[in-house]
Design a protein around this motif. Sequence first.
Motif, mmCIF file in Angstrom:
data_model
loop_
_atom_site.group_PDB
_atom_site.id
_atom_site.type_symbol
_atom_site.label_atom_id
_atom_site.label_comp_id
_atom_site.label_asym_id
_atom_site.label_seq_id
_atom_site.Cartn_x
_atom_site.Cartn_y
_atom_site.Cartn_z
ATOM 1 N N THR A 106 27.923 52.312 -19.167
ATOM 2 C CA THR A 106 26.894 52.884 -18.330
ATOM 3 C C THR A 106 26.070 51.707 -17.393
ATOM 4 N N THR A 107 25.103 52.099 -16.515
ATOM 5 C CA THR A 107 24.512 51.130 -15.716
ATOM 6 C C THR A 107 23.535 50.145 -16.384
ATOM 7 N N GLU A 108 22.919 51.190 -17.572
ATOM 8 C CA GLU A 108 22.014 50.289 -18.378
ATOM 9 C C GLU A 108 22.789 49.307 -19.311
ATOM 10 N N ASN A 109 23.855 49.733 -19.649
ATOM 11 C CA ASN A 109 24.778 48.769 -20.394
ATOM 12 C C ASN A 109 25.531 47.601 -19.699
ATOM 13 N N PHE B 92 19.249 45.817 -10.366
ATOM 14 C CA PHE B 92 18.964 46.681 -11.102
ATOM 15 C C PHE B 92 17.638 47.302 -11.225
ATOM 16 N N TYR C 237 23.810 46.346 -17.217
ATOM 17 C CA TYR C 237 22.504 45.319 -17.242
ATOM 18 C C TYR C 237 22.458 44.424 -18.309
ATOM 19 N N GLU C 238 22.886 45.212 -19.818
ATOM 20 C CA GLU C 238 22.782 44.210 -20.845
ATOM 21 C C GLU C 238 23.903 43.260 -20.489
ATOM 22 N N HIS D 77 16.541 50.370 -11.104
ATOM 23 C CA HIS D 77 15.918 51.466 -11.802
ATOM 24 C C HIS D 77 16.278 51.194 -13.361
ATOM 25 N N GLU D 78 17.058 50.150 -13.768
ATOM 26 C CA GLU D 78 17.285 49.659 -15.176
ATOM 27 C C GLU D 78 16.475 48.559 -15.611
ATOM 28 N N TYR D 79 15.751 47.837 -14.602
ATOM 29 C CA TYR D 79 15.106 46.628 -14.779
ATOM 30 C C TYR D 79 13.865 46.740 -15.966
#
Length: 276
Positions: free
Chosen positions: A75-78, A113, A80-81, A115-117
């Motif tokens: 996922t985009t959030e993952n 990122f 990011y991690e 939206h996820e930042y």
Amino acid sequence: MLQVQLFLLFPRVHVGNTQMSDQERLWTAVFVIALFVGCFGYVIYKNLTNKGEKGDYETGTEWDRGIIPLNFLPTTENIYEIFIASACAIVVRDLDNYYMKFPYIDNYLKKNFRHEYYYAEESYAYSMRHVVRINSLADWSNRNLKKVWKVKLINFLAGIALYDGGINDNEQRYLLTLMNKLNLEITDFETIYQEKLTQKNERSYQSSATSYDRDSLYRVLGLEKSASMEEVKASYRRLVKLTHPDRFMNESPEVQKQMSEKFRSIQEAYESIVNL
């Protein structure tokens, strides 16, 4: 039979002078049971899908060993991690300029990122203590990321390395090794990074372990060559705790530099051994 059991669970209820009918009690029972089953199923689902999440810091999971779990979804959030974890993997290769690089990392993530930042202080701290292994990072990326994302990742890491003005030998070795493991070419780097990565030497970096003498790797960890992998891991965990830069922030610059070099050599020796 089901209706009898439901009536036992939900006997006649009086609300003021009004008594619930049998049909009302039946539907109330069905609703409550459905709600219970739904909640229980959701809990099980979350446990299964979140088993490999990086936020689970206290469980001694694969993340603690520097391994990205197979069920860590792209996922985009993952992703990011993953960028945070890989950023820390390059930072530990230049601990003399440890704190200089984080403004660049933070600005890059904030820009790319949006939206996820979030300011992931906990993720940074965790990833510095449990550095992701290069093989695990490459394997996960090759399974889950399209080439465009892999190119972004490798250039992001090159930008971190170059942010303080130059790429040292340890950073160069790591970037070129990762490049090969990601099935990328030197031309996938931005031009400025290509020049910095090739001007020192143009040797092939198919394996980061080839430039080390195996006996010396074990000596860095205070072990004999015959040591088991369990002994290697135990010695590594003990030594990185003793030499981590955070322990020497109040010491003199000379001591900080000495311990940074020691920490880096321990990290490189361990990664080389597990990747042999």
